[in-house]
Write an enzyme that holds these catalytic residues in place. Structure first.
Site, PDB file in Angstrom:
ATOM      1  N   GLU A   1      -0.566  -3.827  12.159  1.00 50.32           N
ATOM      2  CA  GLU A   1       0.166  -5.073  11.867  1.00 50.32           C
ATOM      3  C   GLU A   1       0.604  -5.850  13.103  1.00 50.32           C
ATOM      4  O   GLU A   1       0.800  -7.057  13.016  1.00 50.32           O
ATOM      5  CB  GLU A   1       1.387  -4.822  10.966  1.00 50.32           C
TER       6      GLU A   1
ATOM      7  N   TRP B   1       0.827  -1.205   0.000  1.00 54.49           N
ATOM      8  CA  TRP B   1       0.000   0.000   0.000  1.00 54.49           C
ATOM      9  C   TRP B   1       0.862   1.256   0.000  1.00 54.49           C
ATOM     10  O   TRP B   1       0.325   2.365   0.088  1.00 54.49           O
ATOM     11  CB  TRP B   1      -0.942   0.010   1.212  1.00 54.49           C
ATOM     12  N   ASP B   2       2.196   1.093  -0.086  1.00 53.53           N
ATOM     13  CA  ASP B   2       3.076   2.254  -0.003  1.00 53.53           C
ATOM     14  C   ASP B   2       2.776   3.302  -1.076  1.00 53.53           C
ATOM     15  O   ASP B   2       3.134   4.472  -0.927  1.00 53.53           O
ATOM     16  CB  ASP B   2       4.540   1.818  -0.096  1.00 53.53           C
TER      17      ASP B   2
ATOM     18  N   LYS C   1       2.261  -0.964  16.310  1.00 53.63           N
ATOM     19  CA  LYS C   1       3.510  -0.829  15.559  1.00 53.63           C
ATOM     20  C   LYS C   1       3.633   0.562  14.950  1.00 53.63           C
ATOM     21  O   LYS C   1       4.693   1.171  14.950  1.00 53.63           O
ATOM     22  CB  LYS C   1       3.553  -1.883  14.450  1.00 53.63           C
ATOM     23  N   GLN C   2       2.519   1.043  14.407  1.00 50.07           N
ATOM     24  CA  GLN C   2       2.541   2.312  13.680  1.00 50.07           C
ATOM     25  C   GLN C   2       1.145   2.913  13.685  1.00 50.07           C
ATOM     26  O   GLN C   2       0.202   2.301  14.174  1.00 50.07           O
ATOM     27  CB  GLN C   2       3.012   2.079  12.245  1.00 50.07           C
TER      28      GLN C   2
END
Length: 788
Positions: free
Chosen positions: A483, A344-345, A603-604
């Site tokens: 994630e 998805w970057d 995580k983010q």
């Protein structure tokens, strides 16, 4: 100042990082910045990668046969080694290094290197090199090497090679997997100064042709020894005199258009290629044109880093990309991490490209459109309607997410459930919408955009199940951007329910798709409905789901997913004190026999990604459509809540937090902006940059300056601006391309905004700020005082 990236001294431990950051490419292929005299080993890794060139192999992993598709490390064209007669080959690892310097010239895309080898008894050999991967001709690369003797006269043996004996071995965690992707290596001679090498990939059967021309003031001899072909020269050196060797290489694959055979194409191309000086002139001109189109003027260290980021974005996704069937590789063309897959970057990359190289954005979206049928097939196999795009994509659009991943801390192979990140479909839809708004590409909007959005919306509407108790629709069994969380504690099956980011973006997709379909010309709408079986009942269902998807809350904040607030709190102090760097908290806990699924630890950015994609006003509107109230107080409370529960185990996390905090808590924003800027140059993830750059984070920092700090939106046929300059980034300028207007220049300086529209026969641009609207004709400059 800020147009070079330099490294002094030879540090073996830093070589992998330098090789990634000094890689050269042109959108078609790229080569890591390795020293040409060094072979692949634990220190050096001279990888070369062609965009979209993949191969699939099966490996025995922990007793299971696992299939993986990789971006292929192609034959090493860079190889050029040297030695004095009767002496060992010289490398920085085997000979004294008196001086070593690498300079990456960003303005011209040239890597310059100087090394002085000590030979004993006061003798030295100075090696100067210039390297380029041609930006005007995407199939050419060149290496010029100057040798200068100091204190001796003697014979220098030089050997240049095309080496087909390479493997994919650039990521230590993957070395248990089969990495031998090339086969059928054959070599030959075309002319007295030109050799060739051909091979093919083992399963995808992509044929590769490579040809090399060696030029020097000495005879060239050739030796073919499968899987290499070598050219050799003996140079007679004298003190103070420089001997020059030029190596020019052409590369083609059978995926290239307008060729019959890649080997013939490579031999013909290198045969007609001019000398190094002329190649360099054309290369510099092409780079100068790119810099004009993507002009970015930011002062100080931040400006230097942003220029490096832009350089690597352009090397991965240049105008040459517009002719290719490729996606956005998450680690660029710079290394083998993530196996070169497309994630998805692109969500962090295309918004920047839209306003500079819309033809590249269109090509990247066509990559997704060509794989729409595969996404629909995947949804059908999962019992769903519409399109279920894969979390990781490669050559043909099937799911490429690894089945197992290795925890280097514990040495255990673990099940990988990240394929449940179906929010990748919303990311694709978001990019489709943003491209159409920025480019004004009506043809794409009415055809490929409508087809993709329709099927992605159809998937979300079908995935949403109605809950009688809540009176709302719910999406179950997914994984969000975080994630770390892929299951509930103790659950037998992976997946989480009502991930807020997934549900809100699904509502957005449904809403925008309805808007697009309702705006289609009637003949096109009828055509689309006939082809897809779309009817008014289905559209009515989309409308209902888009307004009633469940978004959970707890303690007055948006819940990352249903039940997040019931998880245990983590002892962050203990883990920071014991481990120091806890970015990869998931690996730490698993090695302890625990799981991050038990804790409120992310995580983010996950929920906070909503503030990255949508302006405050649009986000409040999305929640209002869902019948929910999201005021500034609730959003700021949500930001604070997750800010203290996030380990930032991704380079994207600092970027997203920096972006959000510019509006939510400006005093803390710069800390995260700096982390995003330094993510790769400081290798903050601990060795990962050496496996390839983080393209999304690099492009995201550019977009932070372009859209984040300016509040720039492209919607309703206008440029909307709502600047929030940081004290550390309050004065800068950039140019963009907006709906046919090339080189529109924006400059923020001391509370003023200046917009210049170059002369052309295009229509005027409508510019809207929170307190006013202006219309600028081509050739006009608007100077606006910004509100405090």
């Amino acid at each position: 100042m800020g147009w070079t990236w330099e490294y002094e001294g030879y540090e073996p431990a830093d070589e992998r990082l330098r090789e990634s950051l000094c890689a050269l490419g042109n959108g078609y292929f790229a080569t890591r910045g390795a020293l040409p005299e060094c072979s692949a080993d634990d220190v050096h890794y001279p990888g070369t990668y062609v965009a979209g060139c993949y191969n699939r192999l099966t490996s025995d992993v922990a007793g299971r046969m696992v299939e993986n598709e990789d971006m292929v490390n192609l034959p090493n064209w860079l190889s050029l080694r040297f030695r004095l007669r009767g002496r060992p080959w010289l490398t920085p690892d085997t000979a004294p290094v008196l001086e070593h310097r690498q300079v990456l010239h960003l303005s011209s895309g040239v890597l310059e290197r100087l090394t002085c080898y000590g030979l004993g008894d006061g003798r030295a050999l100075t090696v100067r090199q210039q390297r380029l991967v041609h930006m005007a001709d995407p199939h050419l690369a060149a290496l010029r090497t100057d040798f200068t003797a100091d204190g001796f006269t003697g014979e220098l043996h030089v050997e240049a090679a095309l080496d087909g004996g390479v493997t994919n071995a650039g990521v230590a965690r993957y070395r248990d997997l089969d990495g031998r992707h090339l086969t059928h290596e054959h070599a030959g001679t075309a002319e007295h100064d030109t050799v060739w090498l051909r091979c093919r990939t083992r399963t995808s059967d992509i044929r590769v042709g490579m040809a090399s021309r060696l030029t020097a003031d000495a005879p060239v001899t050739v030796r073919h020894a499968r899987p290499r072909t070598t050219q050799r020269i003996r140079l007679h050196l004298a003190p103070g005199r420089t001997a020059t060797v030029d190596k020019t290489v052409a590369l083609h694959t059978s995926r290239d258009p307008a060729i019959s055979d890649p080997l013939h194409a490579a031999v013909a191309r290198v045969g007609r290629a001019p000398g190094f000086d002329e190649l360099l002139r054309g290369h510099r001109t092409a780079w100068a044109q790119l810099w004009r189109r993507a002009d970015l003027d930011v002062a100080g260290e931040a400006g230097s880093i942003l220029r490096l980021h832009l350089f690597h974005v352009l090397q991965t996704l240049s105008p040459h990309t517009a002719d290719l069937d490729v996606g956005v590789p998450a680690r660029g063309l710079h290394g083998e991490a993530y196996r070169g897959h497309v994630f998805w970057d692109e969500l962090f990359v295309l918004p920047f490209l839209n306003l500079h190289f819309p033809e590249v954005s269109r090509a990247l979206l066509r990559y997704r459109h060509r794989r729409l049928e595969q996404a629909c097939t995947a949804a059908l196999h999962a019992g769903r309607r519409g399109a279920m795009y894969p979390w990781q994509s490669g050559s043909d659009g099937r799911e490429e997410t690894q089945q197992l991943h290795l925890n280097p801390r514990s040495g255990r192979w673990l099940a990988d459930h990240s394929h449940l990140q179906h929010h990748v479909g919303s990311a694709i839809a978001y990019n489709v919408w943003q491209y159409c708004e920025a480019s004004g590409d009506t043809e794409f909007r009415h055809t490929k955009a409508a087809e993709m959005l329709l099927q992605i919306a159809r998937f979300w509407a079908d995935a949403a199940g109605y809950d009688q108790t809540l009176g709302r629709y719910r999406i179950r069994g997914v994984v969000g951007p975080d994630e770390y969380h892929d299951a509930y504690p103790g659950a037998r099956q992976p997946g989480l329910d009502d991930n807020a980011y997934t549900n809100v973006t699904a509502s957005w997709v449904l809403t925008r798709t309805l808007e697009l379909i309702n705006g289609l010309p009637e003949p096109r709408r009828r055509e689309l409905a006939e082809r897809t079986g779309l009817d008014d009942d289905e559209l009515g269902h989309w409308e209902e789901v888009s307004r009633t998807l469940h978004v959970p809350f707890h303690q007055g904040v948006i819940s990352q997913f249903d039940g997040y607030g019931d998880l245990a709190e983590l002892d962050w102090h203990r883990y920071r004190q014991e481990y120091g760097d806890i970015r990869r908290l998931d690996r730490i806990l698993e090695a302890e026999g625990d799981t991050v699924n038990r804790y409120q630890a992310s995580k983010q950015a996950d929920v906070l990604m909503l503030g990255y994609l949508f302006s405050p006003a649009e986000l409040q509107g999305l929640f209002a459509r869902l019948g929910l109230r999201l005021n500034d107080e609730t959003w700021h409370r949500t930001v604070d809540y997750y800010l203290h529960r996030t380990s930032h185990g991704s380079t994207l996390s600092g970027l997203v937090h920096g972006w959000i905090l510019t509006r939510a808590r400006r005093a803390e924003a710069w800390q995260f902006v700096q982390e995003a800027l330094r993510g790769d140059i400081a290798d903050v993830q601990g060795g990962t940059t050496g496996e390839g750059i983080h393209l999304g984070a690099m492009a995201g920092t550019l977009d932070l300056v372009q859209r984040g700090l300016t509040g720039l939106e492209t919607r309703e046929g206008a440029l909307w601006l709502d600047p929030v300059p940081l004290p550390e980034l309050s004065s800068y300028g950039f140019s963009l391309r907006y709906q046919g207007n090339w080189g529109v220049r924006l400059r923020l300086r001391h509370g003023r905004l200046e917009i210049t529209v170059p002369s052309s026969d295009e229509t005027a641009i409508d510019v809207r700020l929170p307190d006013r609207a202006v219309r600028l004709e081509p050739g006009e400059t608007g100077r606006l005082v910004l509100p405090e």
